[in-house]
Design an enzyme around this catalytic site. Structure first.
Site, PDB file in Angstrom:
ATOM      1  N   LYS A  22     104.122   4.841 -35.235  1.00  0.00           N
ATOM      2  CA  LYS A  22     103.722   3.483 -35.010  1.00  0.00           C
ATOM      3  C   LYS A  22     102.465   2.960 -35.755  1.00  0.00           C
ATOM      4  CE  LYS A  22     105.500   3.596 -30.048  1.00  0.00           C
ATOM      5  NZ  LYS A  22     106.380   4.402 -30.111  1.00  0.00           N
ATOM      6  N   TYR A  42      97.862   6.840 -25.677  1.00  0.00           N
ATOM      7  CA  TYR A  42      98.421   6.485 -24.245  1.00  0.00           C
ATOM      8  C   TYR A  42      97.326   6.140 -23.189  1.00  0.00           C
ATOM      9  CZ  TYR A  42     102.513   8.589 -26.642  1.00  0.00           C
ATOM     10  OH  TYR A  42     103.394   8.955 -27.396  1.00  0.00           O
ATOM     11  N   TYR A  81     114.202   0.820 -34.020  1.00  0.00           N
ATOM     12  CA  TYR A  81     113.117   1.466 -33.467  1.00  0.00           C
ATOM     13  C   TYR A  81     113.134   3.128 -33.290  1.00  0.00           C
ATOM     14  CZ  TYR A  81     109.741   2.396 -29.552  1.00  0.00           C
ATOM     15  OH  TYR A  81     108.596   2.943 -29.015  1.00  0.00           O
ATOM     16  N   SER A 114     105.953   8.573 -31.755  1.00  0.00           N
ATOM     17  CA  SER A 114     104.879   7.505 -31.783  1.00  0.00           C
ATOM     18  C   SER A 114     104.090   7.506 -32.933  1.00  0.00           C
ATOM     19  CB  SER A 114     104.265   7.409 -30.602  1.00  0.00           C
ATOM     20  OG  SER A 114     105.326   7.104 -29.433  1.00  0.00           O
ATOM     21  N   VAL A 172     105.113  12.139 -28.684  1.00  0.00           N
ATOM     22  CA  VAL A 172     105.491  13.105 -27.731  1.00  0.00           C
ATOM     23  C   VAL A 172     106.182  14.333 -28.524  1.00  0.00           C
ATOM     24  CG1 VAL A 172     105.785  11.404 -25.899  1.00  0.00           C
ATOM     25  CG2 VAL A 172     107.697  11.777 -27.484  1.00  0.00           C
TER      26      VAL A 172
END
Lengths: 311, 311, 311, 311
Positions: free
Chosen positions: D74, D247, D196, D71, D265
């Site tokens: 992102k 998160y 993705y 992530s 992660v």
């Protein structure tokens, strides 16, 4: 404390430019209407003040006009309790954004009576409850602090506002009883509510609040040079303001303004530029998320014009 | 009222077989422990009664032992208010299953202070509030009704239980204030809570409650032959019992038992076979959803053995 | 099977009176508009049929006009799977009312991929998935069953409807993938969706569906006298219909109609009077909860006029 | 780009002290275990790098060891899309903290398919979808950017990781179909998911990622001196990182670390000190909210030791 208004000083031209732009912007939102004293304010009112670390204050518009501080005081109550009990506070209230409208009971139930953060109503009730236990008079403690930091001994509770809040206080009574059912409230609910509503009722001006907030820009040091919070605690309060200070619009406020800030439904917003200065802006017209429309716009312009964002 | 215990009559052998089976089943759940009077009951206690439409009662085990009725009384309060105000009640409380644990505030917020149904705590508070407005003493009205229908003038409030409920009443206080904030409560919250907790505190036996429920099997006709509810209203109360009567387990109860029923955390459950008879079973051990373990099992066996389900 | 329309028989005058009343009632809701085939139906259409246990059918209005069965078929798929795997099914789908709009993902997440009941879309996907695993062709199995019970060999899938459902199938694809992430779907999602949408696309009339539902009034016995479900299973399916059969309006449907029933967005509703008869009503205009406006009204009148409620 | 490791330089002693402290701390959390490539990493691994605005990099531990970025990427996808479409992006994704676990569908449903922010999975899917529409290859665009900014032409996709993600991709497929049902996804879901998962699979080291993040500390300027984002946009991305980057722990991260940051992660976290430097830390053991235990601790120590928080 030296109040300076000479236009040659640093922030004055910026403030005047902002006031000028705001003055030419139509559409100011609507004042809170759940109690008469708030509903009666003119949505076109506007004031803004900047306080430097040494107590110098710049202002524009109605920057010396007293208004109802409401949730803005939650920052000071948090600091006063944190100074007393330290990290133990965080076992009773979280520090995560709520992700829901500011009165929501949903997360409170999901999280077993521990409010998400000290700035939603439930969390502020917990903080007041704890300060009340430690001082016997949380509202009095808060008023004393605000008078000292602002240098304004005339700050006081607005009894009419406090009475109105009490009359419409069923939602907060529900929150307090609900948390009490989880063992997260120590004092009797009616006593707690009285203290809570009196805190919300304090009347102060932009100048008063910019000065009272300065300890957060001075990394914990009060106006008289004594330390209220450790440097780390001051950083923590600023962090909680940034992530949780503007109801359900914290992400948007961070995105637009980029400063730790706390708003109230009286139309006031305080903000901190750590190590540099503090701000307070006031305009009673609110957006649908409870933040002052002209207030957010003015802070947005301030950080854009000065580059003084934390980002 | 003729209490009959001769074993030659219709329901007696069925009851005795059920009691025998239940007696040989280990594992009975745990009594409610939030107030001392409930926690003190022996989870191995068991009683069951069936009342025919003419007032004949069959019983087994501790069927004449008084226990704390708790939420079972919500059915009678609903009927008493419905008899007075008719369909207007449904503007203040819904009649859909809650789909959530029985104390949940989530849906109450989502649905703007209108509780989902009259059998969750929030809904029962609304019904009590309305009956209180109409009678001046909802709890007294309820007690008078239960005494008349059961033919037992000794039914009364348990002051110790009512006091305990009040002491642990923060959750219900939260619910009441929350609904008051939406304008859905008429009376002062402390007065309402006093009435509510007194209703929950009424002590009665399986025989008493089976008889008191008979008006729902008689399509609205009371023990003295007068009409409390229209035939249509009696059907409606039965429908609400079936879909909402056993907290978050209504679907499972309908699936297993197939009768309109209402449970209480005192371990009692009443059930209706429309046009035929009523039942009350009691055993204090509860499952995780708040229903009597042996009570549900006994009703399950009853409908299986007799074929007397509504389906 | 003997189709009887002679008006001298029992149910015919009731049906004609209902049709007359419905015909004079303005305001019929709006047809489902998410696929063209449903949107094109006239909201003023109305048909109703009653089937007695022996296969005698009474009808009124457009009771022989085929319409899109949609979610009505979920009852038959449930029965077919339950007949095969028995109680093991209930480890994969619950039997509690949903308490939320019929497409909700909220509870599905909260309950770790186990849908609340077999009649919300998520639950029906699970049942279809399991029947597919056991038969290799759930949709074919369903069609064969419906043809046999209705005695109408011309029942078939509507390929245009199935194709439309697929084109707008993102929501159901999301549900299926979501449950697959919890391990609660066995078959590949595209295959499952194809089976699911074909089931929904079956076209049948009120007469067909009233007959096909009769096994539930006959306590599990099919038209040819063989047993599909045990008496206990038939009771259970009826209970699930009563508590979960009409989306978020199950409580209201039980309150008004008082019968186990299952609706579809095509405007059809089936209902069961256990041990007595079955009904099917059709009118395409829906209320905001997805149930046929005239259909619910007609069933309400039927139970009021005949007293044939389960309560 | 000059990689410097001489310990006399500014940040090197701080990094070494932190590494020493972390090395003596037991309890490191657990690596993500949903795909084999992540589960296989040693939770005791630790690396940390700081990049100054001029490209000077300091490092300690396994700071040049490639790991799965997950992530963390992102942030870059957001910047690349924002550079292309500007504020129009914000009509399709919000910028408020989620207030719920990172895979939650609840708010997505409540907010009609508009994800709360670009860093929850749903929001990142939207951003990738939009960049895919604009470039034809979002993953390729991202890889090209990361290679250029890090100066490392060997950065690449990890095909095994991408394949594993696809195999366990039901949750993301559900999210994508769900948003597609609201019209908020333009491309076919399988194509979008492929793009993705490839982005998430990129492998890079702390040094690579600290350098790649530098444009956010340089107020929008890339390594080659060209501008990717306006100063205002760079501030906005930093604000979104601070309020939404870790998160459900964004409030806690802001409180403890006080820097804009984004975790993955795979155990990596990037952070920005605007106008001063960037950081990347890596250690595979995660806490229950999905953030690297040693990574957060190391950043906490860094801001405490250097005073380089934004507050």
């Amino acid at each position: 404390m030296a109040i300076m208004t000479t236009s040659s000083l640093t922030f004055q031209p910026v403030l005047e430019r902002i006031a000028d732009e705001i003055g030419r912007t139509p559409g100011r939102g609507r004042p809170a209407d759940y109690i008469p004293a708030l509903a009666a304010r003119d949505p076109r009112s506007f004031g803004m003040a900047v306080a430097e670390l040494d107590g110098t204050v710049y202002g524009v518009g109605e920057w010396r006009e007293p208004f109802s501080t409401q949730s803005v005081t939650k920052v000071f109550t948090l600091a006063l309790d944190l100074a007393r009990e330290g990290d133990a506070l965080w076992e009773h209230v979280g520090r995560e954004p709520s992700g829901n409208p500011f009165n929501s009971l949903v997360q409170l139930e999901y999280e077993h009576g521990i409010p998400r953060n000290p700035f939603i109503n439930a969390g502020a009730l917990v903080v007041t409850d704890r300060l009340l236990t430690r001082t016997g008079d949380a509202a009095g403690e808060l008023l004393t602090f605000l008078r000292a930091e602002s240098g304004n001994p005339e700050l006081s509770f607005d009894q009419e506002v406090a009475a109105s809040e009490t009359a419409y206080g069923d939602r907060n009574a529900a929150l307090a009883h609900f948390m009490a059912s989880y063992g997260n409230i120590d004092n009797p609910v009616p006593l707690l509510l009285d203290q809570y509503f009196r805190q919300c009722s304090i009347t102060a001006s932009c100048a008063d609040l910019a000065l009272a907030t300065s300890f957060l820009a001075r990394h914990g040091i009060r106006a008289d040079g004594t330390r209220l919070l450790t440097r780390s605690q001051a950083k923590q309060v600023n962090a909680v303001m940034l992530t949780c200070g503007t109801y359900d619009a914290a992400g948007d406020f961070a995105y637009r303004v980029g400063l730790p800030g706390k708003s109230g439904v009286g139309g006031g917003i305080i903000a901190v530029v750590p190590g540099r200065c503090t701000l307070c802006v006031w305009s009673p017209g609110l957006d649908e998320r409870g933040n002052s429309v002209a207030g957010v716009a003015a802070l947005d312009r301030f950080t854009t014009l000065t580059g003084l964002s934390v980002f």
